[in-house]
Design a protein around this motif. Structure first.
Motif, PDB file in Angstrom:
ATOM      1  N   ASN A 119       0.581  -0.953   0.097  1.00  0.00           N
ATOM      2  CA  ASN A 119       0.060  -0.126   0.078  1.00  0.00           C
ATOM      3  C   ASN A 119       0.913   0.799   0.109  1.00  0.00           C
ATOM      4  OD1 ASN A 119      -2.204  -1.096  -0.386  1.00  0.00           O
ATOM      5  ND2 ASN A 119      -2.166  -1.655   1.730  1.00  0.00           N
ATOM      6  N   SER A 120       1.733   1.030  -0.422  1.00  0.00           N
ATOM      7  CA  SER A 120       3.127   2.479   0.234  1.00  0.00           C
ATOM      8  C   SER A 120       2.674   2.671  -1.425  1.00  0.00           C
ATOM      9  CB  SER A 120       4.359   1.938  -0.172  1.00  0.00           C
ATOM     10  OG  SER A 120       4.884   1.400   1.004  1.00  0.00           O
ATOM     11  N   VAL A 121       3.393   3.849  -1.518  1.00  0.00           N
ATOM     12  CA  VAL A 121       2.991   4.440  -2.913  1.00  0.00           C
ATOM     13  C   VAL A 121       3.931   5.659  -3.283  1.00  0.00           C
ATOM     14  CG1 VAL A 121       2.292   7.436  -2.033  1.00  0.00           C
ATOM     15  CG2 VAL A 121       2.134   6.467  -4.552  1.00  0.00           C
ATOM     16  N   ILE A 122       5.099   4.835  -4.702  1.00  0.00           N
ATOM     17  CA  ILE A 122       5.875   5.665  -4.905  1.00  0.00           C
ATOM     18  C   ILE A 122       6.094   6.594  -6.215  1.00  0.00           C
ATOM     19  CG2 ILE A 122       8.394   4.743  -5.886  1.00  0.00           C
ATOM     20  CD1 ILE A 122       7.958   2.339  -5.525  1.00  0.00           C
ATOM     21  N   LEU A 123       6.746   7.826  -5.671  1.00  0.00           N
ATOM     22  CA  LEU A 123       6.224   8.570  -7.026  1.00  0.00           C
ATOM     23  C   LEU A 123       7.798   8.703  -7.691  1.00  0.00           C
ATOM     24  CD1 LEU A 123       5.116  10.769  -8.631  1.00  0.00           C
ATOM     25  CD2 LEU A 123       5.984  12.901  -6.801  1.00  0.00           C
ATOM     26  N   PHE A 124       7.615   8.590  -9.327  1.00  0.00           N
ATOM     27  CA  PHE A 124       8.626   8.413 -10.245  1.00  0.00           C
ATOM     28  C   PHE A 124       8.697   9.909 -10.423  1.00  0.00           C
ATOM     29  CE2 PHE A 124       7.804   4.096  -9.672  1.00  0.00           C
ATOM     30  CZ  PHE A 124       8.873   3.511  -8.684  1.00  0.00           C
ATOM     31  N   GLY A 177       5.546  11.306 -12.557  1.00  0.00           N
ATOM     32  CA  GLY A 177       5.741  13.096 -12.803  1.00  0.00           C
ATOM     33  C   GLY A 177       6.630  13.399 -13.805  1.00  0.00           C
ATOM     34  N   ILE A 178       6.441  14.498 -14.521  1.00  0.00           N
ATOM     35  CA  ILE A 178       7.478  14.525 -15.706  1.00  0.00           C
ATOM     36  C   ILE A 178       7.506  16.939 -14.823  1.00  0.00           C
ATOM     37  CG2 ILE A 178       7.067  15.660 -17.955  1.00  0.00           C
ATOM     38  CD1 ILE A 178       4.625  14.096 -18.398  1.00  0.00           C
ATOM     39  N   ASP A 196      -3.172  10.451 -20.327  1.00  0.00           N
ATOM     40  CA  ASP A 196      -2.571  12.062 -21.009  1.00  0.00           C
ATOM     41  C   ASP A 196      -1.293  12.194 -20.449  1.00  0.00           C
ATOM     42  OD1 ASP A 196      -4.767  13.003 -21.713  1.00  0.00           O
ATOM     43  OD2 ASP A 196      -5.976  13.357 -20.205  1.00  0.00           O
ATOM     44  N   LEU A 197      -1.184  11.327 -19.110  1.00  0.00           N
ATOM     45  CA  LEU A 197       0.358  11.575 -18.847  1.00  0.00           C
ATOM     46  C   LEU A 197       1.622  10.998 -20.122  1.00  0.00           C
ATOM     47  CD1 LEU A 197       1.530  12.541 -15.962  1.00  0.00           C
ATOM     48  CD2 LEU A 197       1.574  10.593 -15.830  1.00  0.00           C
ATOM     49  N   LEU A 198       0.839   9.781 -19.794  1.00  0.00           N
ATOM     50  CA  LEU A 198       0.854   9.063 -21.146  1.00  0.00           C
ATOM     51  C   LEU A 198       2.089  10.023 -22.340  1.00  0.00           C
ATOM     52  CD1 LEU A 198       3.189   6.120 -22.143  1.00  0.00           C
ATOM     53  CD2 LEU A 198       0.964   5.675 -23.353  1.00  0.00           C
ATOM     54  N   GLN A 199       0.787  10.846 -22.620  1.00  0.00           N
ATOM     55  CA  GLN A 199       1.196  11.428 -23.968  1.00  0.00           C
ATOM     56  C   GLN A 199       1.673  13.088 -23.840  1.00  0.00           C
ATOM     57  OE1 GLN A 199      -2.768  11.255 -27.120  1.00  0.00           O
ATOM     58  NE2 GLN A 199      -3.325  10.930 -25.018  1.00  0.00           N
ATOM     59  N   MET A 200       1.863  13.280 -22.828  1.00  0.00           N
ATOM     60  CA  MET A 200       2.738  14.408 -22.136  1.00  0.00           C
ATOM     61  C   MET A 200       4.803  13.713 -22.186  1.00  0.00           C
ATOM     62  SD  MET A 200       0.691  16.071 -19.590  1.00  0.00           S
ATOM     63  CE  MET A 200       0.651  17.593 -18.939  1.00  0.00           C
TER      64      MET A 200
END
Ligand SMILES: CC(C)(CO)C(=O)C(=O)O
Length: 506
Positions: A194-199, A227-228, A332-336
């Motif tokens: 249940n952890s979350v990792i932001l790359f 994240g971009i 949307d994020l993938l396209q960005m």
């Protein structure tokens, strides 16, 4: 109905506590945490996003304390009711320096600078990798810590001296892309399902590597966010606890779909591209082919139920004004990400080859020829990616001419920057080229398309990197590590995150 509004982010919490009421009026404005194309799904998603559910632990850990890590850590401590922050250092030397220092992080923006305090620090020594595999300490035998630690009769994982074994619920990974695996391996036993990792890395393909090498089992795999980052920043070479915010940008965020929770798409869209191929080795179909491939992945809904940790991390980032963060749905994020990839596949390696600032590629007929050839390959790969097959407008969005406009505009805006790849090459560090042009070549191979221009550039950059590493090696005598220094004595790829920025040096 389209609710797509770029740049949505919260400006503080309603109750001033920052826990449960952040951005509550965004719902009134018909905007949600995700830009979306479906009103009904958006309403569901927004409601789920704002439902009151407390998190087990508000602490946010940051791995990779280069310019991006420092910037994020500094920004998060500046908001009302800031989250507790733990900075994870990878070298005992830096951890010791922090202890001896005033224990403040400094962010310099233009003529002003601000110091912030209240950070915890931890040490996590990157697990060395050899030929893509983890070697030495740790390894696959490391048992994972449960979310609520309970006593176990099994032999617990033995952290290295000075390392913590407390669970991590929210982690932001700010290392350079090539360092992600070894950095994450040093804390993988502390992350739970249940952890979350932001790359927050440049390029593509790192998350797939993490799945394969660090969290192969979807049952125990944490949740991921991507994240971009387009903020420009760098670290002054003489100060390990300062970052310079050189260019204002944004951070586009999104939750990646988790394999444990694949929801079927509410409708079966028409397959747009690549539908009649029988396998990766078969060449691309003629343009306009629309037969769905029975073996391709079924479409899934972009909407997910929020887990407490991922919602908490996203909401905390969204209410940090200086980050200028906004959230997007996975497609949307993938396209960005792909648009940013196209930019980095052109500017970064070309500036390495030219040993020049970003603006050097502009207004030059011959470089334009090269850029167009590279972009024609990149565009072909993007337009035929199976993960985009259900998304409308892909050929228009990734048209070579449109990509060129984006590349030229970024090169113009950052004309005085030294690209992050050039900074890496000059310093003898490993570059991110495998996750940029290397990713294009790899995806091309899967489609039966040879991306020769990108292949050449990939190898030119690696060749130049090797050349400079050799030159540096010839001038630097080997010395015994000093007291408190990394005993492995390796100037590792991990070190890359120490000095350069996501958006390039100035
Ligand atoms: C956009 C660009 C090229 C800016 O320098 C960048 O992101 C980088 O250097 O990595």
């Amino acid at each position: 109905m389209s609710t797509l509004k770029r740049g949505w982010f919260n400006r503080g919490s309603k109750d001033g506590l920052g826990n449960e009421a952040e951005g509550a009026n965004a719902e009134d404005q018909g905007q949600g945490p995700f830009a979306s194309n479906s009103f009904a799904s958006t309403a569901h998603n927004v409601a789920s996003f704002y439902r009151v559910r407390s998190v087990f632990d508000r602490r946010i850990h940051i791995l990779g304390m280069g310019s991006v890590g420092r910037f994020i850590a500094h920004s998060l401590r500046g908001i009302p009711n800031p989250p507790p922050i733990t900075m994870i250092f990878h070298r005992p030397k830096t951890a010791n320096e922090w202890k001896k220092s005033a224990q403040k992080l400094q962010l310099v923006t233009g003529d002003t600078s601000e110091k912030r305090e209240g950070y915890e620090v931890e040490l996590a020594i990157p697990r060395p990798r050899f030929h893509g595999k983890e070697i030495g300490v740790g390894g696959d035998s490391v048992p994972r810590i449960e979310e609520q630690p309970r006593s176990s009769s099994k032999t617990p994982y033995q952290p290295l001296q000075g390392e913590s074994s407390d669970p991590i619920h929210s982690l932001i990974v700010c290392t350079k892309t090539p360092a992600v695996l070894s950095a994450l391996s040093s804390v993988k036993h502390r992350l739970h399902r249940n952890s979350v990792i932001l790359f927050l890395q440049n390029g593509m393909g790192a998350v797939e590597e993490v799945n394969r090498e660090v969290f192969p089992d979807p049952e125990t795999r944490p949740y991921y966010m991507v994240g971009i980052n387009t903020h420009g920043m760098y670290c002054p070479s003489d100060d390990p606890f300062t970052a310079v915010h050189a260019g204002f940008g944004t951070i586009s965020l999104g939750l990646l779909p988790h394999e444990r929770e694949r929801h079927p798409a509410p409708y079966q869209p028409t397959l747009k591209f690549g539908g009649d191929r029988k396998g990766p080795s078969e060449p691309l179909p003629a343009k306009g082919s629309i037969d769905p491939d029975p073996e391709s992945l079924a479409p899934t809904s972009v909407f997910q139920d929020w887990t407490p940790n991922s919602r908490y991390l996203l909401r905390t980032l969204l209410r940090t004004p200086v980050l200028c963060a906004a959230a997007f749905s996975p497609p949307d994020l993938l396209q960005m990400q792909l648009e940013k990839l196209a930019v980095n596949c052109i500017i970064n390696p070309l500036t390495v080859m030219l040993d020049a600032r970003n603006g050097a590629i502009l207004y030059n007929y011959h470089f334009t020829r090269v850029i167009r050839l590279l972009l024609s390959e990149i565009s072909l790969i993007f337009r035929n990616l199976p993960e985009l097959q259900y998304i409308p407008n892909v050929p228009q969005r990734f048209d070579p001419g449109r990509l060129e406009t984006i590349v030229v505009s970024v090169a113009h805006k950052t004309k005085d920057n030294i690209s992050s790849m050039l900074a890496d090459v000059r310093a003898g560090r490993k570059t991110e080229v495998d996750y940029l042009n290397g990713w294009i070549v790899k995806r091309g191979e899967e489609m039966g398309v040879k991306c020769l221009m990108n292949y050449m550039l990939l190898n030119m950059v690696k060749g130049k990197g090797g050349m400079i590493q050799m030159e540096i090696g010839e001038h630097v005598p080997f010395v015994e590590p000093r007291e408190g220094e990394d005993p492995m004595g390796i100037r590792s790829e991990y070190e890359a995150q120490g000095e350069t920025s996501q958006g390039g040096d100035r």
